[in-house]
Scaffold this active site. Sequence first.
Site, mmCIF file in Angstrom:
data_model
loop_
_atom_site.group_PDB
_atom_site.id
_atom_site.type_symbol
_atom_site.label_atom_id
_atom_site.label_comp_id
_atom_site.label_asym_id
_atom_site.label_seq_id
_atom_site.Cartn_x
_atom_site.Cartn_y
_atom_site.Cartn_z
ATOM 1 N N HIS A 90 0.848 -1.189 0.000
ATOM 2 C CA HIS A 90 0.000 0.000 0.000
ATOM 3 C C HIS A 90 0.883 1.239 0.000
ATOM 4 O O HIS A 90 1.741 1.412 0.864
ATOM 5 C CB HIS A 90 -0.926 0.006 1.219
ATOM 6 C CG HIS A 90 -1.944 -1.093 1.174
ATOM 7 N ND1 HIS A 90 -2.192 -1.938 2.227
ATOM 8 C CD2 HIS A 90 -2.774 -1.494 0.169
ATOM 9 C CE1 HIS A 90 -3.141 -2.800 1.893
ATOM 10 N NE2 HIS A 90 -3.510 -2.555 0.644
ATOM 11 N N ALA A 91 0.649 2.089 -0.994
ATOM 12 C CA ALA A 91 1.564 3.199 -1.278
ATOM 13 C C ALA A 91 1.839 4.128 -0.100
ATOM 14 O O ALA A 91 2.979 4.513 0.137
ATOM 15 C CB ALA A 91 1.010 4.006 -2.450
ATOM 16 N N GLU B 62 1.922 3.729 3.035
ATOM 17 C CA GLU B 62 2.504 3.183 4.262
ATOM 18 C C GLU B 62 4.023 3.248 4.186
ATOM 19 O O GLU B 62 4.719 2.225 4.101
ATOM 20 C CB GLU B 62 1.958 1.763 4.472
ATOM 21 C CG GLU B 62 0.424 1.813 4.625
ATOM 22 C CD GLU B 62 -0.287 0.459 4.476
ATOM 23 O OE1 GLU B 62 0.384 -0.581 4.489
ATOM 24 O OE2 GLU B 62 -1.535 0.477 4.338
ATOM 25 N N ARG C 273 -3.366 4.718 -1.829
ATOM 26 C CA ARG C 273 -3.204 3.376 -1.297
ATOM 27 C C ARG C 273 -3.003 2.315 -2.385
ATOM 28 O O ARG C 273 -2.181 1.411 -2.251
ATOM 29 C CB ARG C 273 -4.454 3.032 -0.480
ATOM 30 C CG ARG C 273 -4.612 1.575 -0.040
ATOM 31 C CD ARG C 273 -5.926 1.410 0.717
ATOM 32 N NE ARG C 273 -6.318 0.037 0.917
ATOM 33 C CZ ARG C 273 -5.956 -0.693 1.979
ATOM 34 N NH1 ARG C 273 -5.171 -0.188 2.907
ATOM 35 N NH2 ARG C 273 -6.383 -1.939 2.095
ATOM 36 N N ASN D 279 -3.717 -5.621 -2.057
ATOM 37 C CA ASN D 279 -3.884 -6.645 -1.033
ATOM 38 C C ASN D 279 -5.308 -7.192 -1.015
ATOM 39 O O ASN D 279 -5.747 -7.763 -0.015
ATOM 40 C CB ASN D 279 -3.514 -6.103 0.350
ATOM 41 C CG ASN D 279 -2.979 -7.203 1.262
ATOM 42 O OD1 ASN D 279 -2.435 -8.203 0.796
ATOM 43 N ND2 ASN D 279 -3.123 -7.022 2.563
ATOM 44 N N ARG D 280 -6.032 -7.030 -2.119
ATOM 45 C CA ARG D 280 -7.343 -7.651 -2.286
ATOM 46 C C ARG D 280 -7.394 -8.364 -3.650
ATOM 47 O O ARG D 280 -8.440 -8.860 -4.036
ATOM 48 C CB ARG D 280 -8.478 -6.608 -2.250
ATOM 49 C CG ARG D 280 -8.559 -5.785 -0.975
ATOM 50 C CD ARG D 280 -9.098 -6.585 0.197
ATOM 51 N NE ARG D 280 -9.293 -5.768 1.382
ATOM 52 C CZ ARG D 280 -8.323 -5.390 2.216
ATOM 53 N NH1 ARG D 280 -7.073 -5.746 1.991
ATOM 54 N NH2 ARG D 280 -8.620 -4.636 3.273
ATOM 55 N N HIS E 49 3.138 -3.578 6.536
ATOM 56 C CA HIS E 49 2.127 -2.542 6.334
ATOM 57 C C HIS E 49 2.163 -1.573 7.504
ATOM 58 O O HIS E 49 2.953 -1.716 8.427
ATOM 59 C CB HIS E 49 0.729 -3.182 6.295
ATOM 60 C CG HIS E 49 0.506 -4.107 5.156
ATOM 61 N ND1 HIS E 49 -0.211 -3.763 4.033
ATOM 62 C CD2 HIS E 49 0.915 -5.384 4.942
ATOM 63 C CE1 HIS E 49 -0.241 -4.781 3.196
ATOM 64 N NE2 HIS E 49 0.431 -5.785 3.722
ATOM 65 N N ALA E 50 1.323 -0.569 7.446
ATOM 66 C CA ALA E 50 1.128 0.336 8.575
ATOM 67 C C ALA E 50 -0.318 0.851 8.474
ATOM 68 O O ALA E 50 -0.831 0.956 7.372
ATOM 69 C CB ALA E 50 2.115 1.500 8.508
ATOM 70 N N GLU F 267 1.570 -4.872 10.923
ATOM 71 C CA GLU F 267 1.095 -3.493 10.838
ATOM 72 C C GLU F 267 1.992 -2.713 11.796
ATOM 73 O O GLU F 267 1.911 -2.887 13.011
ATOM 74 C CB GLU F 267 -0.380 -3.384 11.259
ATOM 75 C CG GLU F 267 -1.357 -4.063 10.320
ATOM 76 C CD GLU F 267 -1.711 -3.203 9.106
ATOM 77 O OE1 GLU F 267 -1.282 -2.038 9.049
ATOM 78 O OE2 GLU F 267 -2.400 -3.713 8.213
#
Lengths: 332, 221
Positions: free
Chosen positions: A91-92, A94, A149, A166-167, A219-220, A293
């Site tokens: 995800h961009a 993060e 994202r 991530n989906r 991730h975050a 995370e």
Amino acid sequence: ILISDLQEAVENQTGLRSYRNRRSLSEYNYEVYHSLEEIQDWMYHLNKTHSDLVHMFSVGKSYEGRPLFVLKLGKRSRPYKKAVWIDCGIHAREWIGPAFCQWFVKEALQTYQTDPAMRKMLTQLYFYIMPVFNVDGYHFSWTNDRFWRKTRSKNTRFRCHGVDANRNWKVKWCDEGASFHPCDDTYCGPFPESEPEVKAVAHFLRKHRKQIKAYLSFHAYAQMLLYPYSYKYATIPNFSCVESAAYNAVNALQSAYGIRYRYGPASSTLYVSSGSSMDWAYKNGIPYAFAFELRDTGHFGFLLPEMLIKPTCTETMLAVKNITLHLLKKCH
Amino acid sequence: VMELPPSHHSATRAAALAACYLSYRRGSPGRGLALRAVRSGRRQDIDGVGQKYYLELVLEDVLDKDSTVNCTAEVLHHLGNKKIAPDVQFTIEGELKNTDEADNVFYNRIKSLEKELVAENIPDNHGNISPEMEPIRLLAWVASGYVIWQNSTENTKFQFAQIKHVKQVKRSDEYLEFDYMILLHEMVSQEIIPWQMTVLWHPQHGVQVTQESRQPKHASE
């Protein structure tokens, strides 16, 4: 010869010296966020200067045509070695993710001689590190929208761009916790592996599935260590191994600065989501699949200040080393 | 009544909501409160009424992470009509740090500005906040607690993300007024939502949100 190092003289004149120095390992600043170009330069540099331990290669190209670089870390000590896969920046927005991937590589190269644990890890295993998974999105978050994202693929029917990387994996794809709408931030895509980034990494992981024993995705934010399943409320077959690995990792992490991470199956700890890389990796036979995370829990959220990069990465290293050493001790 | 594991998302979502409400009621430009941990949670389904959560929380002071306080809270999500904000009640064990001095310093500083304050992107994209802007950010944090409380359900978890823009509004009375455009991060949908809010504050009268409205996502997608 009138001037022994003309390059240096020119750079001194124009003030470019600091950029040149940043390119050596010990002068690269791991405590600031780096643009995609800087990260790629850094990878090229390590590939050249640490060729005994680092091999850089590409698994494919992004939607916008950028190479998808991976670093293979480890001593070429024996013909067949198991491996750990680590990716950051699915995800961009993060940014602490890619920062951690760079930190991990730095620690590996800097402490391989002096730290017995790290030496053991790099001797017995290979590490595949992908510092920026979503290169197009990451670049976009630097130039246009800090909170972007998704990927940057164009949608034919709507004015919206991007798929949640991530989906988009082929595991209970687009079921609960993902959206069919192209404008949503959890858009699953038109079909599984529609995103070239996802397809490229999935292809690589499938090809090496017998070799790869752990999948770690960074991730975050939320301060959590998650394991499967995301797509359903159920217990994984090797629960006791994975749970104890998570428990130990979280304790190791806490020992650095007292920061508490929650841990557990993603579905109950965070939320139900389908089509995630972690679930896919697990389904593909990788016994330890985790999603981190990282910091914090919302005070800065995605905008984690640079002065927190070092403590975040330091504590996370302890967790990753812990999981890796746990992995080497059997119990799959 | 069902015991909830403290790490379960139903407990943490209710706790986040309670913390936001509490932060709004007790916060100021010198005091921001955030959820540190959930110690315990219970849920009760009340027929014809809704879902009630009983929570034991630990909150931390955003400016001094070592300063924590224990609380108990009850959150009631009303059945059916999602236009009604959840009911929240709380009790804080012990005293919160006194912030009168910091609040008054900020109040006087803003009152004595020649031109109305205007700022944007707090924190900036790298997470930096200048010390002068910290109280402006905390005020937004506290006020967003109201917005989050008013707009939360069992399936949302909002977090304050950033001030896009803030403009001080001139007033003839003793209150300070700020017009904020903030970004909220909704964790379940992962959306970043722009939200406008008008905030009043006075050291003796606490924080008030007099107007708030969700904004459409900008077209730069």
